[in-house]
Structure formats: C-alpha cells, structure tokens
Design a protein around this motif. Structure first.
Motif, PDB file in Angstrom:
ATOM      1  N   UNK A 160     -23.060 -53.483  45.697  1.00 48.88           N
ATOM      2  CA  UNK A 160     -22.651 -54.830  45.296  1.00 48.88           C
ATOM      3  C   UNK A 160     -23.461 -55.858  46.082  1.00 48.88           C
ATOM      4  N   UNK A 161     -23.689 -57.017  45.428  1.00 44.56           N
ATOM      5  CA  UNK A 161     -24.381 -58.106  46.127  1.00 44.56           C
ATOM      6  C   UNK A 161     -23.407 -59.237  46.377  1.00 44.56           C
ATOM      7  N   UNK A 162     -23.529 -59.812  47.561  1.00 41.99           N
ATOM      8  CA  UNK A 162     -22.623 -60.924  47.887  1.00 41.99           C
ATOM      9  C   UNK A 162     -22.991 -62.177  47.115  1.00 41.99           C
ATOM     10  N   UNK A 163     -21.989 -62.943  46.782  1.00 37.28           N
ATOM     11  CA  UNK A 163     -22.191 -64.283  46.257  1.00 37.28           C
ATOM     12  C   UNK A 163     -22.929 -65.091  47.323  1.00 37.28           C
ATOM     13  N   UNK A 164     -23.971 -65.825  46.901  1.00 37.79           N
ATOM     14  CA  UNK A 164     -24.811 -66.517  47.880  1.00 37.79           C
ATOM     15  C   UNK A 164     -24.552 -68.019  47.940  1.00 37.79           C
ATOM     16  N   UNK A 165     -23.777 -68.529  46.988  1.00 37.92           N
ATOM     17  CA  UNK A 165     -23.447 -69.952  47.043  1.00 37.92           C
ATOM     18  C   UNK A 165     -22.332 -70.193  48.054  1.00 37.92           C
ATOM     19  N   UNK A 166     -22.271 -71.421  48.529  1.00 41.48           N
ATOM     20  CA  UNK A 166     -21.193 -71.815  49.432  1.00 41.48           C
ATOM     21  C   UNK A 166     -20.330 -72.865  48.733  1.00 41.48           C
ATOM     22  N   UNK A 167     -19.225 -73.201  49.376  1.00 44.62           N
ATOM     23  CA  UNK A 167     -18.304 -74.166  48.777  1.00 44.62           C
ATOM     24  C   UNK A 167     -18.744 -75.591  49.133  1.00 44.62           C
ATOM     25  N   UNK A 168     -18.339 -76.565  48.316  1.00 45.91           N
ATOM     26  CA  UNK A 168     -18.666 -77.958  48.633  1.00 45.91           C
ATOM     27  C   UNK A 168     -17.792 -78.460  49.772  1.00 45.91           C
ATOM     28  N   UNK A 169     -18.185 -79.590  50.338  1.00 43.40           N
ATOM     29  CA  UNK A 169     -17.461 -80.082  51.516  1.00 43.40           C
ATOM     30  C   UNK A 169     -16.004 -80.391  51.228  1.00 43.40           C
ATOM     31  N   UNK A 170     -15.684 -80.672  49.962  1.00 43.26           N
ATOM     32  CA  UNK A 170     -14.299 -81.023  49.631  1.00 43.26           C
ATOM     33  C   UNK A 170     -13.322 -79.887  49.897  1.00 43.26           C
ATOM     34  N   UNK A 171     -13.826 -78.654  49.896  1.00 41.66           N
ATOM     35  CA  UNK A 171     -12.925 -77.500  49.936  1.00 41.66           C
ATOM     36  C   UNK A 171     -12.001 -77.540  51.150  1.00 41.66           C
ATOM     37  N   UNK A 172     -12.590 -77.715  52.324  1.00 43.91           N
ATOM     38  CA  UNK A 172     -11.794 -77.667  53.546  1.00 43.91           C
ATOM     39  C   UNK A 172     -10.743 -78.745  53.620  1.00 43.91           C
ATOM     40  N   UNK A 173     -11.049 -79.914  53.015  1.00 45.15           N
ATOM     41  CA  UNK A 173     -10.103 -81.032  53.102  1.00 45.15           C
ATOM     42  C   UNK A 173      -9.029 -80.957  52.026  1.00 45.15           C
ATOM     43  N   UNK A 174      -9.096 -79.945  51.178  1.00 38.21           N
ATOM     44  CA  UNK A 174      -8.109 -79.817  50.111  1.00 38.21           C
ATOM     45  C   UNK A 174      -6.758 -79.322  50.599  1.00 38.21           C
ATOM     46  N   UNK A 175      -6.719 -78.763  51.784  1.00 35.00           N
ATOM     47  CA  UNK A 175      -5.447 -78.146  52.191  1.00 35.00           C
ATOM     48  C   UNK A 175      -5.171 -78.262  53.692  1.00 35.00           C
ATOM     49  N   UNK A 176      -5.978 -79.062  54.403  1.00 38.33           N
ATOM     50  CA  UNK A 176      -5.859 -79.098  55.875  1.00 38.33           C
ATOM     51  C   UNK A 176      -4.499 -79.582  56.341  1.00 38.33           C
ATOM     52  N   UNK A 177      -3.861 -80.430  55.513  1.00 39.90           N
ATOM     53  CA  UNK A 177      -2.531 -80.938  55.889  1.00 39.90           C
ATOM     54  C   UNK A 177      -1.521 -79.807  55.986  1.00 39.90           C
ATOM     55  N   UNK A 178      -1.771 -78.699  55.300  1.00 37.50           N
ATOM     56  CA  UNK A 178      -0.869 -77.550  55.398  1.00 37.50           C
ATOM     57  C   UNK A 178      -1.100 -76.771  56.685  1.00 37.50           C
ATOM     58  N   UNK A 179      -2.383 -76.693  57.096  1.00 44.89           N
ATOM     59  CA  UNK A 179      -2.683 -75.897  58.278  1.00 44.89           C
ATOM     60  C   UNK A 179      -2.170 -76.561  59.553  1.00 44.89           C
ATOM     61  N   UNK A 180      -2.126 -77.894  59.577  1.00 51.19           N
ATOM     62  CA  UNK A 180      -1.595 -78.595  60.747  1.00 51.19           C
ATOM     63  C   UNK A 180      -0.158 -78.173  61.046  1.00 51.19           C
ATOM     64  N   UNK A 181       0.545 -77.750  60.024  1.00 51.40           N
ATOM     65  CA  UNK A 181       1.939 -77.364  60.195  1.00 51.40           C
ATOM     66  C   UNK A 181       2.046 -76.077  61.003  1.00 51.40           C
ATOM     67  N   UNK A 182       1.016 -75.250  60.883  1.00 54.16           N
ATOM     68  CA  UNK A 182       1.097 -73.918  61.502  1.00 54.16           C
ATOM     69  C   UNK A 182      -0.321 -73.436  61.837  1.00 54.16           C
ATOM     70  N   UNK A 183      -1.006 -74.162  62.725  1.00 49.67           N
ATOM     71  CA  UNK A 183      -2.456 -73.993  62.850  1.00 49.67           C
ATOM     72  C   UNK A 183      -2.917 -72.652  63.410  1.00 49.67           C
ATOM     73  N   UNK A 184      -2.051 -71.941  64.103  1.00 49.25           N
ATOM     74  CA  UNK A 184      -2.517 -70.686  64.728  1.00 49.25           C
ATOM     75  C   UNK A 184      -1.970 -69.447  64.021  1.00 49.25           C
ATOM     76  N   UNK A 185      -1.357 -69.627  62.881  1.00 52.44           N
ATOM     77  CA  UNK A 185      -0.785 -68.485  62.170  1.00 52.44           C
ATOM     78  C   UNK A 185      -1.914 -67.582  61.673  1.00 52.44           C
ATOM     79  N   UNK A 186      -1.906 -66.304  62.087  1.00 46.81           N
ATOM     80  CA  UNK A 186      -3.010 -65.445  61.652  1.00 46.81           C
ATOM     81  C   UNK A 186      -2.580 -64.431  60.603  1.00 46.81           C
ATOM     82  N   UNK A 187      -1.371 -64.589  60.080  1.00 51.08           N
ATOM     83  CA  UNK A 187      -0.984 -63.736  58.955  1.00 51.08           C
ATOM     84  C   UNK A 187      -0.802 -64.507  57.663  1.00 51.08           C
ATOM     85  N   UNK A 188      -0.510 -65.775  57.787  1.00 47.74           N
ATOM     86  CA  UNK A 188      -0.305 -66.587  56.598  1.00 47.74           C
ATOM     87  C   UNK A 188      -1.061 -67.896  56.743  1.00 47.74           C
ATOM     88  N   UNK A 189      -1.351 -68.487  55.587  1.00 48.79           N
ATOM     89  CA  UNK A 189      -1.911 -69.824  55.526  1.00 48.79           C
ATOM     90  C   UNK A 189      -1.033 -70.805  56.298  1.00 48.79           C
TER      91      UNK A 189
END
Length: 911
Positions: A557-586
């Motif tokens: 298999x070959x890996x997808x070589x494109x990356x995501x646009x800058x908007x991706x990370x800012x689409x959900x960051x408000x959720x991660x602030x709630x639980x920023x160190x959780x390593x099993x769930x978002x």
RNA sequence: GCGGGCGUAGCCGAACCGGCAUAGGCGCCGGACUUAGGAUCCGGUGGGUCUCAGACCCGCUGUGGGUUCGAAUCCCACCGCCCGCACCA
C-alpha cells in the motif's frame, strides 16, 4: 514621596504568583474543590497562529475583553474554563523553512514560546495547564481520528444525519437499500467499493482547482487574487481538474442555515453564513433535444418565465457541450453567433480554449462584455414546442445550479445584455408598470405571453408551472446552493498527514494506528515549476520509501501524500481544551457534557474575518461529531462576539514612503516629519506602515493595567477605533489617582478607615456597582471604565476612604486592571488573592437618592429644574411645576394639557 | 446590484424603555506647585447677550419630512461612510 505606584514591580509580583499557584486553573467535575452547585462558563478566544513577528498592541484587544469577562464570572462564583492554545500549522513556518532550512517545528516552538511570554505579560487569566498546539502529535492524532470518522461515515438523507458507513453496508447487504437503483448483489467487489467510497463524508473526487505551479501547490479561492495570481508571491494560477480529497459539507447545508436560530451571534455573521451557503429555491426544467433522448436540465428561480426563454446557455465545462456541437451551421445562423468560424466545432473549440485560459477572477472582471458562441444546435421549449438555440458562454458558471440556464432576457438583465449583443429575441412574460424604463424587468406583475399562466402574479405562476412540470415529467421544484464541498487536500509539508493507505485497484484503508507522524524530509521546498502543465507533487513524496510504502497482508500500500489544510486543527480545538491530555479519547464524555451541554462555548471572542470559513467548517465538523454521538450540543459556539480592530494613522512622505508615525507632528492643520510635510492615512496597524505600537515599550512606560484600561476605554469592544497615543495619559492618571486615593505617599500606609460613607458617596457607590455589573455581562467595558473614573474622582481629597467603598471599588476594577487591584487588596488585608473573592452586591435602596432633580418643560423645552423627593406624587409634581415662576414666564393663559412623569419630568403644553 | 452596519463636541465616545443631549477621557483655556516643565495636581470648557463670583436667551445628534405632549432614539425618503458577497440564473 517614596510610596508611589510602581507598576513594574507589582506586575512582576502578581504574574509570578498567579503562575506559581495556578490561580486560574479550571476545575472539572470530580476535581478536588470543584463546586457542582455553580454554573459553568466556557469563555474562548479564537486561538492565534504564532507568527514570527509576535504581538503588537492591536492584537490582544479581544483577549483582554474575554479575560475581563472570565475574571468577572470567577468572582461571580462560576466554574470558568478559559484556555489558550496555538493554531500552529501553516504556511509561514514552511516558507521560512524553505528560505533558511530551519525545520518548521523549531520555528513553531520558538514562536509559541514568544507568544506565551507576551500573553502572560498582558496578565490574561488563562488556565495554562490546558495549553495545546495543533502541531503537537498528541493533538493532531485526534484531528486525524476525526478525519477517519468522516471517512467512515455517510450522510443518510432520510435521517438528515451522518451515520457510520458500516450501517450503510449492512443495509445494502440485507437488501434494504440499493446502490443508486442497482441491486447490491449485482455489483462486483470493485463496483461495490467504488459505490461505498462515493458515499463517504470524506471522499476523493476530480474537481477544478487553482493550481499554482510556481508554488507547487493548489490554492484555496481565498489565496488567489482578483487578477488570477497567487496572493503569496504573485505567481500565475491556473484552473485545472485534479483528484483531491473533498468533505461533504453540502450535505449539512440546510442544518447549517437552520441551526443559526439556536445561537446568539451577530446578525451580520449569520447573514454572511447564509449568504455563503446561498440556498435558493427554484425549479429544474428539462429541455428536450429534438430527435434525441438527451435533455438539458436547467436550474431557475423563475420557472414562471419559461415562455420567455429565447435561447439556452451551457457553461464551457458542461458535459453536453461536445455532444450538442453541430456539424454545420444551420441555415438561419446569424453572423454574430458564430465567432467567425467556418463550422460549430471550430467555433466552440476556439471559445473553450479561451475560456479555460481565463481564471475565475478574470471571468468575473468581464461582467460588462458578454462572450459566447452558438453550438449550431437547438432544443425545444417543453411548454410550447418552440425551438431554442443553444449557446456556450462563460457567464454561466459550472459550479452553480446545473451549469446550464434557460435565458430569459425579458426578466434577467444579464440575459438581456447577451441577447442584445447576439441579436436574440426578447419576450417579456411579466407586464412591467407603464412608467418602467429599464431593460429586463425583475419586479412583480401579471404574467403575459405565457399561455395558461397569463394573468397570474409571479408567485401563483411559479406554483402553477411547477405543478405542470411535475405532471408532464419535465422537472419540478428543487433547491440549489452556492456552498460547495470542501476541498481538503494540500500539497504542503507542514500540515496533518491524511491517514489513508492506497492499495492496488484503488482500495483505500484507514490508518488506525494514530498519530500518523509527519515524516522527516530534507527539503521542504514544494515541487515548483514554471510549466502550467506540470503535475502537482505533494511535498510528502520526498519522504523516504520506508514511510511511503506499507505492506498490509502481503500487499503493498502507498500512503496518502497530501496533508490537511490549516483549517483542520481549528475545527475542533475547543473540544480538546476540555480534556487536553486524554490519550484514549478525543475528549472524555463526562467533562464534554459538563462544559458543552447544552449551548457549547458560552462566549467565543474573535475577529470577524473568520465569520464564514473557520466558523462554518467548525460547525460542520461539530455536527458530524454530534450525529455520531461524540459531542452533546448541536452547535459548538452558543454566543459569538466579534471585537473591532485597533486602527492607526500612518504617514507617507512626498515619495510615498511611510515614515515613523510616532515621530510625526501636527502643526497648522498639516502633518510634519523631519521638516517636511507628510500625508496622513488611516487603516490597520502594521509593521509595514510604521504605525505599530510596541507592547514591550508600552509596558515599560505605563504598565499592563494601563494598556488593558486604555484598550477597553477607547470605545465599544465591537467597534473599530483609532489608537491615539495622546489619549493614554488619561488612564495612567486614573491609576496614579487611585493609588494616591488609597495609599499615603509618605508612609505607604492605607488611607482607608472603617467609617461609613456619607450618603452621596454611598449612592454613587451603589449606582456604580449596579452599572458596572450590567456592563460586565454586556461586555460594555468602555462605560464600566467611565463609571469607575467617576467613583475615583469622588474619592479625591478625602482624608480617609471608607473601607466599604475602597473594597468594592477594587473588586469592581479587578477584572479590568487586575495587577494594581491585587496589590491594593493585599495591602488592605485580603488574603489569597482576589480572583475568587465574591463580586460586590449593590443595594437597590442605596442606589437611589432621596432628592432628585425634576425637569419642568413647556412645550417640550426645559424651563425649570426642581429638587423634589424621589417618591413625589403625581399631584405634588404637577402642583410644583405649575407653581414655578420660570414656567409662568413662558405660559400665556391656561395650559391645555400637563404630562406628569414623577419624579423625573413634567411637560406643560400651552397650546 | 444584494446583504449587514454606521453618521452625536475640535477628537475618541455616553445616553437599555421615546423624557435634562453631550457622561467619561483626550485636547484646549485658566490656576497651583516649581529654577523650569511638554511632568503632576486643581478648576473651567456648545454659542450668544447682559447689569459677567451670577442671570437670561438661543441653538444642537448627516439632510428633509412624519408620528408624538415630547424624537439622537420610532417611521418614510434622501445624502455620506464602513464591512461582506457579487455574471449565483
């Protein structure tokens, strides 16, 4: 004069203490000390991209506003979540890497450290234990995870919601559904896979992109200038089809419109989002081709005008263009229709080449001059069997509706212009008023020249024709949107890798072992070229083969070589602030529900530049997560507030070169720099205009509290307003005056005593508490500061300030100017800092004076002012007013009427 | 063209419901302190008149109308400015 206000020492002391004691840590349910009886408040700033230039004084105005609100709510006892992080993927770091060879990670870390330093210097009460960066693998692991949810879901139209794609497959296999009319069992494995992949919310499709060979990447529409060149570097940009990742945001178009009713946002932002989604209700009409089964489907919002359709237009990219290009010109072809070509094929060919060469921007710039060419073919108007010539013209856009229109020059100005230019028939089907003088008539009126529609008004005619179309099988009511699916891939290095593996035969597999780390590469330079036909090459193609190729079950298999646009990370960051160190769930379920249910973020503060893209993309992702059961609110941001920009004057000399704004002097109504006259202009603050104000210099001179006070006092938080260095002295004087009012300059002792305030001061105090409290909730910090100025001025010259007044004053000011307030609070014996000290309460009875000034008007003009008791009766007020000598001088004879509004006003009407 | 918003003093702005227009700040003027001050502090600051420590009069919220006892505020028209979208059928 030893004990004067020393802002630098005070700031250092308290900022250090806040950091040490984690004063602003937000407690989650279950944490020690958490009080479940208090309301929760989630206050969020739009997190910044950490640029190399750092912050100037214009940047933090919104952060200061949200900080004041957060501090106020903490003093109200609320559980406040107020976090900060960094949107750190993005082009500048990569560009810098190309130029210097420094890895983007290094640049990013350095810039973040500088931002944190600057934000802390402003005294912002973030819970820094929750800091996140979108470039952190522990963060983008979950960005990738959400992408896989999009990849693993489809949109069920009946449920109007996303569902796991496994459920679609189960339904297909059980025979409960079919694949677009084809039975599942009739499809082979490859066809089945193609169908399923085409249903996903994240899917690959061949779309028109803005391809910039010089930058080696495709660009978003926003990154292309009006004249069709790259915003960055001014390189040519070409339109070309390319197979790219798309996200099916269009499936959510109606919900994204409808749910705007659920949120407390500025009307302008809601309007922009509606406008961007661009829902329009209309009809599809199918125009048959004589002697063929082919039909041209058009979208129109005016099906009632179909009897006035005198020609058809296909967009140049329309799939029927080739098929409908005739062999020869028909006999009655006019010269204007052919473009001077010998036959339709060469005319159309020439036109398509020209159209393709033009960028979308260029196309739009040609609004005045319509271009087009006749295909040599005709279709038939289904309502009256009239033949209609078919044209190709680029004023019709492939991306909207069906990419084909019926042209009705009588009721559409663009069609009118085209018709005049190409000598085509114009038939009015709506009767304009007799005084109408324009070309196309778009208004209301009875239908004419329209057979069975004649006499109906526009709405009736629409309903009637739609019914006819449906009955006769020539179309029906449909809805069209401007919103298109979201082009989600970039050929850049510094972005989240898309976690997909491509197998032989087009098979795709998700990468479940997340995070999929960005591979190391030697060269960040995108594959640049000056050849417009060069193939786009993603930067990740330079990754080592060990990364690029993966063996799964013995298959490469070959890996997808494109990356995501800058908007991706800012689409959900408000959720991660709630639980920023959780390593099993978002994000953990319990805390997510606590902080997000039911209205999401309680206050979201940021610039209006994100009114559409970021806020629309984030709402889309949130709704997908909501459908799949990962979040508990339908909308992410319950209340949105856009802060205004801080503007500044800039000055240019005779050569047009900017000169340092802080060195310009005003004299005789003109502006001077270094002996020569310069010209003033007004706009955003910025380095290039030499009108930026350096925060470090400002802090050294006046202090952070002065900056916070000044920026809040300038005017309403939501308005753009000019920075005026001259005005800063006002808030500096306020701070010194406050210090002098409470601290003896000789001994350093407090000028505070336990006496009661006199009645006037008590009234002023309680009124101030009342007004400032209301201003805090409404984010009207400019008027809150003005009130505090008044209170401060009232304390000048007192031998001793009553303790009750001093304490309340400090608490009221604390959210705005926290450093000086902490210091004074401590000196007054307060322990443990004032972040959680209860907000002062006002006494309604004390906020009212016993005697008030009642105005007496004659015919609406003020003629006298009388001191009266607040509780004066209507009769007494009337009598007092009529008794006034000043009033008598303005009255001749008996008044005809007396309006009494005790205790504020009496208006005597003489006429 | 469509959509959103704004127009108040020399400048930034205040005035939740229609009820003293111009709170607060800057600037400006005057005074105090001072060798000096562009620092700091105190007072004044819409215009006009007078018999000037005061009193009286007038005007005033982009323009013009309307509603009302009363309009910065509500309604209509116009003018000007800002922002977003724009060949969207």
């Amino acid at each position: 004069m030893e004990h004067v206000y020393d802002h630098q020492e005070i700031e250092r002391k308290w900022q250090a203490r806040w950091a040490e004691q984690h004063t602003f840590r937000a407690l989650d349910p279950g944490d020690e000390g958490f009080d479940p009886s208090q309301p929760k408040v989630y206050v969020l700033d739009m997190f910044p991209y950490p640029s190399g230039e750092g912050l100037h004084v214009g940047h933090p105005i919104g952060y200061i506003g949200s900080d004041i609100f957060s501090r106020y709510m903490r003093m109200r006892g609320a559980n406040v979540l107020h976090p900060m992080g960094f949107d750190s993927f993005g082009l500048p770091a990569e560009q810098y890497a190309v130029e210097t060879g420094v890895h983007p990670r290094i640049t990013t870390e350095r810039n973040i450290a500088n931002y944190v330093r600057q934000l802390k210097a402003i005294g912002l009460s973030y819970d820094w234990d929750r800091e996140i960066a979108t470039t952190d693998p522990d963060y983008y692991r979950w960005t990738q995870w959400i992408f896989l949810r999009l990849f693993g879901s489809w949109f069920d139209r009946e449920a109007d919601a996303a569902r796991p794609i496994d459920e679609l497959m189960a339904a297909l296999e059980a025979g409960e559904r079919d694949a677009d009319g084809v039975s599942w069992s009739a499809l082979d494995e490859k066809a089945r896979r193609r169908f399923i992949d085409g249903q996903r919310l994240a899917y690959l499709d061949e779309v028109m992109v803005n391809w910039c060979p010089a930058l080696g990447t495709v660009l978003a529409n926003e990154e292309v200038t009006r004249d069709g060149r790259s915003d960055r570097g001014d390189h040519p940009v070409y339109r070309r089809p390319l197979r790219q990742w798309m996200l099916r945001i269009t499936a959510y178009a109606d919900r994204l419109i409808d749910d705007l009713a659920l949120v407390d946002w500025p009307e302008s932002v809601k309007a922009m989002q509606r406008n961007w989604i661009g829902r329009s209700d209309g009809a599809r009409i199918d125009f048959p081709i004589a002697g063929s089964s082919t039909r041209i489907d058009v979208f129109t919002t005016r099906p009632d005008t179909v009897f006035g359709a005198t020609y058809m237009v296909l967009a140049p990219e329309h799939h029927l263009v080739a098929e409908l290009t005739a062999e020869q010109w028909p006999e009655d072809t006019r010269e204007a229709w052919t473009g001077g070509a010998a036959d339709p094929a060469s005319a159309v060919e020439r036109y398509l080449v020209e159209a393709a060469r033009k960028s979308e921007r260029e196309r739009q710039a040609e609004v005045k001059q319509k271009t087009g060419v006749f295909t040599g073919s005709f279709c038939v108007n289904p309502v009256n069997d009239e033949p209609i010539p078919i044209f190709v013209a680029d004023y019709v856009l492939m991306g909207y509706g069906t990419g084909a229109i019926m042209a009705v020059p009588g009721q559409d100005q663009r069609d009118w212009e085209f018709a005049e230019q190409f000598d085509l028939a114009i038939i009015r089907t709506v009767q304009p008023p007799s005084d109408f003088e324009g070309d196309a008539y778009l208004g209301e009126g009875p239908a004419i020249n329209s057979d069975f529609l004649d006499g109906l008004d526009v709405e009736q005619a629409k309903a009637s024709i739609i019914e006819w179309l449906e009955a006769e099988g020539f179309g029906g009511a449909i809805v069209s949107y401007k919103l298109r699916d979201w082009l989600f891939s970039r050929q850049r290095y510094w972005g989240e890798p898309i976690p997909i593996l491509h197998g032989p035969d087009g098979e795709m597999r998700p990468v479940d072992d997340l995070p999929l780390l960005l591979p190391e590469v030697d060269d960040f330079r995108p594959a640049s070229s000056d050849d417009e036909n060069a193939e786009p090459v993603p930067s990740l193609s330079k990754a080592p083969d060990e990364w690029r190729f993966v063996e799964v079950d013995g298959v490469r298999f070959e890996r997808e070589l494109n990356t995501m646009p800058q908007w991706a990370g800012s689409c959900w960051y408000y959720l991660r602030f709630i639980d920023p160190r959780n390593d099993v769930r978002l994000v953990g379920e319990g805390v997510e529900r606590y902080w997000m249910d039911p209205r999401g973020v309680d206050l979201y503060v940021g610039g209006v530049e994100h009114a559409v893209l970021h806020l629309l993309y984030a709402r889309f992702w949130h709704k997908v997560l909501y459908d799949l059961g990962h979040v508990s609110s339908a909308e992410p941001f319950g209340r949105l507030f856009n802060q205004g920009l801080i503007m500044a004057h800039a000055y240019r000399d005779g050569r047009g070169v900017y000169v340092p704004a802080d060195k310009v002097e005003e004299r005789d109504g003109a502006f001077w720099y270094d002996g020569q006259q310069v010209e003033q202009s007004y706009g955003r603050m910025g380095k290039s205009k030499k009108n930026g104000v350096n925060p470090d210099e400002f802090f050294a001179k006046h202090g952070v509290d002065a900056l916070r006070l000044y920026e809040m006092f300038m005017g309403p938080l939501g308005d753009s307003k000019p920075w005026t260095t001259r005005d800063v002295v006002g808030v500096v004087r306020f701070l010194h005056r406050l210090w002098r009012n409470l601290v003896d300059p000789d001994s350093g002792g407090l000028l505070v005593s336990d006496v009661s305030p006199d009645p006037d001061l008590a009234v002023l105090l309680h009124r101030t508490i009342k007004a400032v409290t209301a201003d805090m909730v409404g984010l009207r910090f400019n008027t809150a500061v003005a009130r505090l100025f008044e209170l401060n001025n009232a304390l000048v010259g007192l031998d001793a300030v009553p303790r009750e007044v001093a304490e309340a004053f400090i608490l009221l000011l604390a959210p705005i100017a926290p450093h000086i307030c902490e210091e004074l609070w401590e000196r007054m014996g307060g322990e443990g800092g004032l972040a959680h000290v209860p907000w002062p309460e006002y006494d309604e009875d004390l906020a009212v004076e016993e005697m008030v000034v009642m105005i007496v008007q004659v015919d609406g003009k003020v003629r006298d002012r009388l001191e009266v008791p607040v509780d004066i009766s209507e009769e007494d007020a009337r009598a007092a007013a009529l008794d006034s000598e000043k009033v008598a001088g303005h009255l001749e004879g008996e008044p005809s009427r007396v309006i009494v509004r005790p205790p504020n006003l009496v208006n005597i009407v003489s006429r």
